[in-house]
Design a protein around this motif. Structure first.
Motif, PDB file in Angstrom:
ATOM      1  N   VAL A 111      -3.863   2.781  14.423  1.00  0.00           N
ATOM      2  CA  VAL A 111      -4.376   3.531  13.340  1.00  0.00           C
ATOM      3  C   VAL A 111      -5.776   4.219  13.564  1.00  0.00           C
ATOM      4  O   VAL A 111      -6.625   3.253  14.262  1.00  0.00           O
ATOM      5  CB  VAL A 111      -4.223   2.858  11.982  1.00  0.00           C
TER       6      VAL A 111
ATOM      7  N   GLU B  46      -2.770   8.235  11.110  1.00  0.00           N
ATOM      8  CA  GLU B  46      -4.100   8.635  10.438  1.00  0.00           C
ATOM      9  C   GLU B  46      -4.292   7.896   9.425  1.00  0.00           C
ATOM     10  O   GLU B  46      -3.341   7.617   8.508  1.00  0.00           O
ATOM     11  CB  GLU B  46      -4.220  10.130  10.099  1.00  0.00           C
ATOM     12  N   GLU B  47      -5.399   7.148   9.042  1.00  0.00           N
ATOM     13  CA  GLU B  47      -5.827   6.499   7.991  1.00  0.00           C
ATOM     14  C   GLU B  47      -5.482   7.573   6.753  1.00  0.00           C
ATOM     15  O   GLU B  47      -5.755   8.608   6.856  1.00  0.00           O
ATOM     16  CB  GLU B  47      -7.180   6.296   8.072  1.00  0.00           C
ATOM     17  N   GLY B  48      -4.833   6.850   5.879  1.00  0.00           N
ATOM     18  CA  GLY B  48      -4.555   7.546   4.640  1.00  0.00           C
ATOM     19  C   GLY B  48      -3.136   8.243   4.771  1.00  0.00           C
ATOM     20  O   GLY B  48      -2.592   8.913   3.627  1.00  0.00           O
ATOM     21  N   PHE B  49      -2.225   8.050   5.809  1.00  0.00           N
ATOM     22  CA  PHE B  49      -1.003   8.716   5.878  1.00  0.00           C
ATOM     23  C   PHE B  49       0.006   8.056   4.977  1.00  0.00           C
ATOM     24  O   PHE B  49      -0.388   6.874   5.024  1.00  0.00           O
ATOM     25  CB  PHE B  49      -0.403   8.526   7.419  1.00  0.00           C
ATOM     26  N   ALA B  50       0.705   8.776   4.284  1.00  0.00           N
ATOM     27  CA  ALA B  50       1.587   8.246   3.000  1.00  0.00           C
ATOM     28  C   ALA B  50       2.657   7.242   3.688  1.00  0.00           C
ATOM     29  O   ALA B  50       3.244   7.785   4.628  1.00  0.00           O
ATOM     30  CB  ALA B  50       2.013   9.524   2.362  1.00  0.00           C
ATOM     31  N   VAL B  51       2.657   6.219   3.291  1.00  0.00           N
ATOM     32  CA  VAL B  51       3.687   5.120   3.771  1.00  0.00           C
ATOM     33  C   VAL B  51       5.224   5.886   3.380  1.00  0.00           C
ATOM     34  O   VAL B  51       6.159   5.949   4.116  1.00  0.00           O
ATOM     35  CB  VAL B  51       3.669   3.866   2.961  1.00  0.00           C
ATOM     36  N   ALA B  52       5.343   6.492   2.290  1.00  0.00           N
ATOM     37  CA  ALA B  52       6.513   7.099   1.937  1.00  0.00           C
ATOM     38  C   ALA B  52       6.871   8.395   3.059  1.00  0.00           C
ATOM     39  O   ALA B  52       8.161   8.206   3.424  1.00  0.00           O
ATOM     40  CB  ALA B  52       6.432   7.833   0.716  1.00  0.00           C
TER      41      ALA B  52
ATOM     42  N   GLU C 192       0.893  -1.191   0.207  1.00  0.00           N
ATOM     43  CA  GLU C 192       0.042   0.023   0.135  1.00  0.00           C
ATOM     44  C   GLU C 192       0.748   1.392   0.049  1.00  0.00           C
ATOM     45  O   GLU C 192       1.938   1.299   0.643  1.00  0.00           O
ATOM     46  CB  GLU C 192      -0.957  -0.104   1.124  1.00  0.00           C
ATOM     47  N   ASP C 193       0.272   2.255  -0.477  1.00  0.00           N
ATOM     48  CA  ASP C 193       0.938   3.578  -0.587  1.00  0.00           C
ATOM     49  C   ASP C 193       0.622   4.539   0.591  1.00  0.00           C
ATOM     50  O   ASP C 193       1.117   5.677   1.026  1.00  0.00           O
ATOM     51  CB  ASP C 193       0.655   4.469  -1.932  1.00  0.00           C
ATOM     52  N   ALA C 194      -0.559   4.090   1.210  1.00  0.00           N
ATOM     53  CA  ALA C 194      -1.230   4.866   2.218  1.00  0.00           C
ATOM     54  C   ALA C 194      -1.373   3.936   3.410  1.00  0.00           C
ATOM     55  O   ALA C 194      -2.007   2.696   3.400  1.00  0.00           O
ATOM     56  CB  ALA C 194      -2.253   5.877   1.853  1.00  0.00           C
ATOM     57  N   ILE C 195      -1.413   4.495   4.686  1.00  0.00           N
ATOM     58  CA  ILE C 195      -1.849   3.611   5.984  1.00  0.00           C
ATOM     59  C   ILE C 195      -3.416   3.242   5.833  1.00  0.00           C
ATOM     60  O   ILE C 195      -4.066   4.350   5.490  1.00  0.00           O
ATOM     61  CB  ILE C 195      -1.434   4.241   7.211  1.00  0.00           C
ATOM     62  N   THR C 196      -3.821   2.209   5.967  1.00  0.00           N
ATOM     63  CA  THR C 196      -5.169   1.980   6.142  1.00  0.00           C
ATOM     64  C   THR C 196      -5.583   1.402   7.559  1.00  0.00           C
ATOM     65  O   THR C 196      -4.520   1.163   8.604  1.00  0.00           O
ATOM     66  CB  THR C 196      -5.730   0.658   5.310  1.00  0.00           C
TER      67      THR C 196
END
Lengths: 375, 375
Positions: B172, B139-145, A44-48
């Motif tokens: 999360v 936060e949900e949606g935080f960029a993994v990068a 994934e690119d974003a935390i879920t």
């Protein structure tokens, strides 16, 4: 913890079903070894929300991002706590952050959860919990009366567990940047007696009481199910229960884990993966209250995956199993303790459930997160 | 920390201005004692950003809510870390939560801040930092990068400081329930050399370098001021600098504090309150970079209240002052070190600033929070 190999092994078992038992085992082991060597990748690119579930996504996140960066011999086992010596003292150090929603629920609140959770991580590591830290992230507008309630419940939980909150921190964020109150606790414990050896075939698998009560209580408290129930969270400090068990069985106790996020199923998978053994459990033997079972059926989830906050899984030597159950049952928090399964050699890394209908199925790590913000 | 007595003492000084010096002192002491005995009261019904400022509101919150509930001899001093012995080892334990906004800024990010902050709390307590825990609230949606960037910077900071991150946790929360990423770190350090005695009149007050750079950098990074600047955060681990100071001055070092939230002014107030002494500082002697001073003038705040994340205040015996400055200046993080003031007996509990214009004013704890979410 090693790479969870259930998926691979299951596929391997299917793939090599035509082979003899010995050959098949070899193939399975090879597969597991390959999976173990391969680095887990975060797709994934974003935390879920699933990354916070304690299940598969959490494990991948931890191994691919945190372990990869912080790699060191104390972190590597990814146990509930890190063990190390300082000037002759043998210590365990652990931390947890709490984001449970709602903050107050039948049987407890975020405050005693934050104390008990860290006390339990220390206790199941075989340490005597000593001192806790508490960091608060408060949302602007959070009611001071609610904060007082949370803090009073932390004090009561600390007193019950016999620990002290000795250092802390408070931060405040603007409205809409938190959800009332988040708490992070860390804890230091001291190890004063040796722990038992490795988990091995022949060992017994115990749970200390009925499972899933905390998780289901939280779901009901959110009003997401139209069920009337007198269920309450099982949140409790396990250090007394652990002491009772260790007093009775000494180094017959191989391993203990509190079954929080991801539930008993996750703990058993970690045991199987870490020790390279099979965990075989009997569905019928697992204590589940009828109202928990009923709610789980409505939610479409297996109670094995539902968080407890005052229950533990213990692996004890086969010889100690009866003494262990007796010791647990003699403690108020272990009245519902039961032997639920055995450790076997094969298939290594897997958790197998003998169902009530006589079948056997693999109990894998949870995918996704049916119960977000449970702790 | 004892009840901040500045307000009371100031009023007392005014009130008793007609008395002789000795009488006045007695009256002031009595006032301070009365304030100390009186329980601080939290007047607000809801948490405000000021409660996270590190200033007066934070102190009141801590004393009225947390200290009142958790009261124990290890927490009571409210130092940066709690000190205790375990099986012969002398330990310090500390925690901090980080909610800085933005997460990335010139000179650092929330990751190295979280490591350095806890390392520094241990170091200024006279401990050698050993092991850190890290709890993430994502936060949900935080960029993994972005998470990878933060984690890489934590690793680098840990390497620089010579500590290891040995245990952790990840939670999360849904979108809109956090602000990307919050981090809580706790740390364990070991005390292997005795600390100097009490702060007393005649001691010198030092700062290890120019102040306020971190706070002003964060304000500029938010784009709230239309200023071009090459300012960067001073975030850095202070354990090397502390060792250099202790090597040079031994038990001539009375007390060290890192000047984070609330800045140098807050640290000096805590020193004055705890030791029951006066801290008298010379405005001209306090190192402040011109661009920090300029930005502070535009913001209408005093650099003395602006957070640093790699600077400390040290109180050393008068005899050790020159050696201390030399030792600090010989270290890359202490090149700008300076003696900024002296400890006096009177008026106890107060911080007095000799201004550039020859006047003297009381430097009180900060009221309100001009710079929220600075760390």
């Amino acid at each position: 913890m090693t790479e969870r190999s259930a998926e691979w092994a299951e596929a391997a078992v299917r793939e090599h079903a035509h082979l003899g038992a010995a050959d098949r085992e070899e193939q399975v082991l090879e597969r597991i070894e390959r999976a173990r060597r391969s680095r887990p990748r975060l797709r994934e690119d974003a935390i879920t929300l699933a990354h916070g579930s304690g299940g598969k996504a959490t494990h991948t996140l931890i191994e691919a991002v945190f372990l990869d960066a912080f790699r060191n011999p104390l972190l590597e086992p990814l146990d509930d706590g890190a063990r190390f010596g300082v000037d002759g003292a043998s210590l365990v150090f652990t931390t947890d952050s709490y984001v449970v929603s709602p903050l107050f629920f039948p049987g407890g609140d975020i405050g005693d959860l934050a104390v008990n959770g860290t006390v339990n991580d220390l206790a199941v590591s075989g340490a005597e919990p000593l001192h806790l830290s508490a960091g608060f992230i408060l949302e602007e507008g959070f009611a001071v009366a609610d904060l007082r309630r949370v803090v009073a419940s932390m004090r009561a939980a600390a007193e019950t567990a016999g620990v002290r909150i000795v250092t802390g921190d408070t931060k405040v964020v603007q409205r809409g940047k938190a959800d009332g109150c988040y708490i992070s606790t860390a804890g230091i414990g001291v190890v004063r007696r040796p722990l038992g050896g490795e988990v091995r075939p022949g060992d017994a698998v115990l749970v200390s009481g009925p499972i899933g009560e905390h998780g289901v209580t939280i779901m009901l408290a959110r009003g997401e199910l139209d069920i009337e129930s007198d269920l309450a969270s099982d949140t409790a400090p396990l250090n007394g229960l652990v002491t009772a068990l260790l007093d009775a069985c000494g180094d017959g106790v191989r391993r203990m884990r509190d079954a929080t996020r991801g539930g008993v199923a996750t703990v058993l998978n970690e045991v199987a993966g870490d020790a390279g053994v099979a965990v075989v459990v009997d569905e019928d033997a697992i204590p589940v209250r009828p109202d928990v079972r009923g709610a789980c059926e409505l939610l479409g989830i297996d109670p094995l995956y539902v968080a407890c906050e005052g229950r533990m899984v213990a692996i004890v030597s086969g010889d100690s199993a009866d003494d262990a159950v007796a010791a647990l049952r003699s403690h108020p928090l272990g009245e519902g303790a039961a032997i639920v399964g055995r450790i076997k050699a094969d298939p290594p890394g897997l958790v197998l459930l003998r169902t009530a209908f006589g079948g056997t199925r693999i109990v894998d790590l949870l995918v996704g997160d049916p119960l977000p913000r449970i702790c």
